[in-house]
Design a protein around this motif. Structure first.
Motif, mmCIF file in Angstrom:
data_model
loop_
_atom_site.group_PDB
_atom_site.id
_atom_site.type_symbol
_atom_site.label_atom_id
_atom_site.label_comp_id
_atom_site.label_asym_id
_atom_site.label_seq_id
_atom_site.Cartn_x
_atom_site.Cartn_y
_atom_site.Cartn_z
ATOM 1 N N ALA A 430 -24.201 -60.101 62.987
ATOM 2 C CA ALA A 430 -25.340 -60.482 63.068
ATOM 3 C C ALA A 430 -26.487 -59.723 63.211
ATOM 4 O O ALA A 430 -27.364 -60.553 63.906
ATOM 5 C CB ALA A 430 -25.400 -61.841 64.401
ATOM 6 N N SER A 431 -25.957 -58.679 64.222
ATOM 7 C CA SER A 431 -27.415 -57.915 64.518
ATOM 8 C C SER A 431 -27.044 -56.653 64.082
ATOM 9 O O SER A 431 -27.695 -55.443 65.155
ATOM 10 C CB SER A 431 -26.892 -57.792 66.227
ATOM 11 O OG SER A 431 -27.833 -57.580 66.452
ATOM 12 N N GLY A 432 -27.135 -55.946 63.031
ATOM 13 C CA GLY A 432 -26.984 -54.920 62.414
ATOM 14 C C GLY A 432 -28.895 -54.526 61.943
ATOM 15 O O GLY A 432 -29.009 -55.496 62.694
ATOM 16 N N PRO A 433 -28.837 -52.783 61.119
ATOM 17 C CA PRO A 433 -30.065 -52.985 61.710
ATOM 18 C C PRO A 433 -30.804 -52.861 60.367
ATOM 19 O O PRO A 433 -30.465 -53.633 59.144
ATOM 20 C CB PRO A 433 -29.578 -51.362 61.308
ATOM 21 C CG PRO A 433 -28.146 -51.032 60.448
ATOM 22 C CD PRO A 433 -27.468 -52.562 61.690
ATOM 23 N N PRO A 434 -32.125 -52.626 60.508
ATOM 24 C CA PRO A 434 -33.002 -53.358 58.340
ATOM 25 C C PRO A 434 -31.884 -52.144 57.067
ATOM 26 O O PRO A 434 -31.219 -51.663 57.771
ATOM 27 C CB PRO A 434 -34.278 -52.730 59.269
ATOM 28 C CG PRO A 434 -34.324 -52.420 60.503
ATOM 29 C CD PRO A 434 -32.861 -52.039 60.945
ATOM 30 N N GLY A 435 -31.902 -53.116 56.821
ATOM 31 C CA GLY A 435 -31.922 -52.354 55.163
ATOM 32 C C GLY A 435 -31.744 -50.689 54.989
ATOM 33 O O GLY A 435 -31.544 -49.994 54.572
ATOM 34 N N PRO A 436 -33.536 -50.926 55.155
ATOM 35 C CA PRO A 436 -33.611 -49.590 55.430
ATOM 36 C C PRO A 436 -33.201 -48.304 55.984
ATOM 37 O O PRO A 436 -32.896 -46.673 55.322
ATOM 38 C CB PRO A 436 -35.681 -49.592 55.136
ATOM 39 C CG PRO A 436 -35.846 -50.949 54.759
ATOM 40 C CD PRO A 436 -33.949 -51.515 55.737
ATOM 41 N N ARG A 437 -32.233 -49.179 57.097
ATOM 42 C CA ARG A 437 -32.305 -47.384 57.970
ATOM 43 C C ARG A 437 -30.881 -47.474 57.400
ATOM 44 O O ARG A 437 -30.068 -45.970 57.410
ATOM 45 C CB ARG A 437 -31.823 -48.069 59.196
ATOM 46 C CG ARG A 437 -33.535 -48.335 59.509
ATOM 47 C CD ARG A 437 -33.338 -47.517 60.286
ATOM 48 N NE ARG A 437 -34.407 -47.373 61.364
ATOM 49 C CZ ARG A 437 -35.726 -46.651 61.772
ATOM 50 N NH1 ARG A 437 -35.982 -45.484 60.078
ATOM 51 N NH2 ARG A 437 -36.595 -46.650 62.607
#
Length: 586
Positions: A430-437
Motif C-alpha cells: 500500500a505504500s510503494g513508490p510512484p510509478g515514475p520511480r
C-alpha cells in the motif's frame, strides 16, 4: 500560575498534536495561562524527516491530493472537526502530482503556524532548537526535561514525546559487518534516513551492495544517479559517469508495488466488515491474550478478500459466475480457508482474478533463474507487469484491497504491538513508490547501473570484501567493498540512540517484546512495567505500540493518528484544568 507543557518533537506528529490542542482548548482549558515548549533541533512543522533543507530530487510517495493534516467527519474522536486544505489545495497544484519533500515541509510549516495562531490568547508556544536528553521528576509531581547545551531543565506539568523516526544502535549482525569494514577498509552504511547518510564514500563505477528494496532504496537510487548529475531522456538514462553500480536485493527480492494510477469509481466496499471494533474488543478481552498469526491474520485475510471480491463482483461482474449477494452470504458463512478457497474457485473462473496474499508477499518463492542476466530480464518484466496492472482500472480489485488495508491498519492500531511483519506487508502493498520511480529503475537497469540480486539476499564478509548471494540465481555471487543497509532503523526503545528514550526505559517504562514503548491505547500515557499509566508522561509515534500508519493521511480515511492526537490533547487539557482546580482549592 502559568502551566508548562513540554512537547519533545516538532515534526508532523507534534504539529498535529498542537492543532488538536488548539481545537480542544476553548472547550477544555480554562486556566490563567499555558506555555507550550516545543523541543526539536529541527524547524517546527517538518521536523527532521520533512525539513525543507533537503534535496529537491526527493519526492513524497503520496499524491498531493492524498495528503492532509486536518480532521474531517470520518475521524472517530471526541474533539471538534477543524477542516483545512489538503496539500494540493494549499499549494494549488495538480492533485495527481507527487510533490517533492521540500514542498511538504512548507505545507507542514504553514499548518504549524496556523495551529499556533488558533491557540487561545493565554496559550504561548516556545520553540527550543535543542535535543532533549532525559526526563525526570516524581511520578505525582512536576517533571523536568533536560536539554543538550542548557544547564537548567525545563519544568513541565506534563511531557509529551512525539519523536517520529529514531536512530538506533546497530544490531549484532550489523555490528559484525561494521567492525569488519573498519578492519579491512570497507564501507558499511547502517540503516538511516537516506537524506542524512554520507554517500561520498560510494565511489563512481564501483559495485555497491544494497540490502533493502523499499522507499529508502528509492531515495538512495535517486541521490546516487540524478543527484550525481545523471538525467533521464524518456525511457533512457544518461549517466554522468559519477554513479556507482548498485546491486540490490531483499527478503522478497522485488521493489514495493507501484502506487495505483487511476481513480475510484462506483461503490466502495462497506468496511470494516470482518475486522472492526467488535472483533478488536473481543481480541483485547481474551484473558490469555492473542497471537497475530493464529487469531488476527485470519480476520485480516477475510477482510482483504471481502474488499477485493466486492470490487470484482460489482465493477467486473462479467468475470464472475455468481451473483454478489449469493457470494457475499456464502463468503461470510465460510468456516475456514479451505471452504473459502472452494467458494472462490466456483465463483471466480479465472485464477488471475483470485486474491492470493501469500503469493503477493513472496513473488519469487521457488523461482529460479539459470543466470544473473536472465534474472535481470525477468525482474524487469515483473516491474513492467506491476506498472501496467497498477495503472489499468481493469485490475481495480487491487484498489479495493488498498482500501481494505487502510481499514485494517486503523483497527490493528487499537491492538497495540502486532509485530513488525504486518507493517512491512502493509508498506509493500500500500505504500510503494510512484510509478515514475519504477520506470527510472527500469532505465537504470537497462543502463547497467542497477543490478538485481534476488530474494532472500544473504551478505557475508570474507576475503576482505562483502559478498552477496541469493537462491533466486543459484551459484551467483557478487563482491563489493561497500554495503548499504537501505532501510530506516528499527524503532526500538532499548537500542535507540536517543538518550531520552533509553533513560525513560531505565526509569521503568515498559516495552513490548519487539522493543516498542508501551502506552495506554486510550490517551497515550506511558505505561510502566506493572501496566500503570504515568500521570504526567505521554508518547505518540512509530516507536510506541500504538503506532499509526502516518502522522498525516489521505482525506476521509479516518486518520488513526488524528484520533490518537485528539485523545491525547483532550487528556492533557483536562489534566491541566483539573490540576489547576486542585491548586486553587488548597
Amino acid at each position: 500560575m502559568r502551566q508548562q507543557l513540554v512537547v519533545v518533537g516538532a515534526g508532523p506528529r507534534g504539529t498535529g498534536l498542537l492543532e488538536r490542542l488548539a481545537a480542544n482548548a476553548p472547550e477544555l482549558y480554562a486556566g490563567p495561562g499555558l506555555d507550550i515548549h516545543l523541543v526539536d533541533p529541527h524547524p517546527p512543522g517538518g521536523g527532521r524527516i520533512w525539513r525543507q533543507a533537503q534535496s529537491p530530487l526527493l519526492w513524497m510517495n503520496s499524491q498531493a491530493e492524498d495528503v492532509t493534516m486536518f480532521t474531517d467527519d470520518t475521524v472517530a474522536m471526541a474533539g471538534p472537526v477543524r477542516e483545512g486544505p489538503t496539500l494540493h489545495e494549499w499549494a494549488r497544484l495538480d492533485g495527481r502530482t507527487f510533490p517533492d519533500r521540500q514542498l511538504q515541509g512548507r505545507y507542514l510549516r504553514w499548518v504549524y503556524e496556523r495551529a499556533v495562531a488558533d491557540l487561545p490568547p493565554n496559550v504561548t508556544v516556545h520553540h527550543h532548537p535543542h535535543r532533549a536528553l532525559r526526563v525526570d521528576g516524581p511520578r505525582e509531581g512536576r517533571q523536568r526535561v533536560w536539554l543538550e547545551g542548557r544547564p537548567h531543565p525545563l519544568p513541565a506539568d506534563l511531557v509529551i514525546l512525539t519523536l517520529g523516526h529514531l536512530d538506533s544502535e546497530l544490531d549484532a549482525e550489523q555490528n559484525e559487518l561494521a567492525a569488519y569494514a573498519r578492519e579491512h577498509g570497507l564501507v558499511h552504511l547502517p540503516p538511516d534516513f537516506t537524506a542524512d547518510s554520507d554517500l561520498t564514500a560510494l565511489a563512481p563505477g564501483e559495485p555497491v551492495l544494497v540490502r533493502g528494496f523499499g522507499l529508502a532504496f528509492v531515495d538512495l537510487m535517486v541521490l546516487l544517479t540524478e543527484g550525481r548529475g545523471g538525467r533521464y531522456e524518456g525511457e533512457t538514462y544518461r549517466p554522468s559517469g559519477r554513479e556507482p553500480v548498485l546491486y540490490v536485493g531483499s527478503r522478497r527480492g522485488v521493489p514495493y508495488h507501484s502506487k495505483i494510477g487511476y481513480d475510484w469509481t462506483g461503490d466502495r466496499p462497506p468496511l470494516p466488515r470482518f475486522l472492526g471494533p467488535a472483533e478488536v474488543a473481543e481480541l483485547l478481552a481474551r484473558p490469555a491474550g492473542f497471537d497475530f498469526r493464529r487469531d488476527v491474520w485470519p480476520l485480516v485475510e477475510k477482510e482483504l478478500g471481502f474488499a477485493h471480491y466486492h470490487r470484482l463482483f460489482t465493477a467486473h461482474p462479467g468475470r464472475t459466475a455468481m451473483a454478489w449477494a449469493d457470494f457475499e452470504e456464502k463468503y461470510a458463512a465460510a468456516g475456514g480457508p479451505d471452504e473459502t478457497r472452494a467458494l472462490v474457485a466456483a465463483a471466480v473462473p479465472d485464477p488471475a482474478d483470485r486474491l492470493d496474499l501469500t503469493a503477493l508477499d513472496h513473488p519469487l518463492d521457488g523461482v529460479r533463474y539459470a543466470s544473473h542476466d536472465d534474472f535481470q530480464e525477468g525482474l524487469r518484466d515483473y516491474i513492467e507487469d506491476d506498472l501496467r496492472r497498477r495503472h489499468d482500472p481493469a485490475h481495480s480489485p487491487d484498489l479495493g484491497v488498498f482500501l481494505g488495508l487502510l481499514s485494517v491498519y486503523g483497527q490493528l492500531v487499537r491492538l497495540g504491538d502486532v509485530g513488525s511483519w504486518w507493517h512491512g506487508f502493509f508498506s509493500y502493498l500500500a505504500s510503494g513508490p510512484p510509478g515514475p520511480r519504477l520506470r527510472q529503475m527500469l532505465a537504470l537497469s537497462r543502463a547497467g547501473l542497477l543490478r538485481f540480486v534476488g530474494a532472500g539476499m544473504a551478505v557475508t564478509a570474507e576475503d576482505g570484501v562483502f559478498r552477496a548471494t541469493s537462491p533466486t540465481v543459484p551459484g551467483f555471487s557478487v563482491e563489493a567493498r561497500a554495503l548499504v543497509e537501505a532501510r530506516l532503523p528499527a524503532p526500538t526503545v532499548r537500542r535507540a540512540r536517543d538518550s531520552l528514550l533509553r533513560e525513560l526505559h531505565a526509569d521503568g517504562a515498559a516495552e513490548t517484546p519487539d522493543g516498542l514503548l508501551r502506552v495506554d491505547p486510550g490517551d497515550g500515557r506511558v505505561l510502566d512495567r506493572a501496566g500503570r499509566p504515568h500521570p504526567r508522561r505521554f508518547a505518540l509515534g512509530p516507536y510506541t505500540d500504538t503506532r499509526a500508519p502516518g502522522a498525516f493521511t489521505r482525506p476521509r480515511t479516518g486518520g488513526p493518528a488524528f484520533r490518537q492526537n485528539d485523545a491525547t490533547a483532550r487528556a492533557v487539557l483536562a489534566f491541566l484544568s483539573g490540576s489547576l482546580v486542585k491548586e486553587l482549592a488548597r
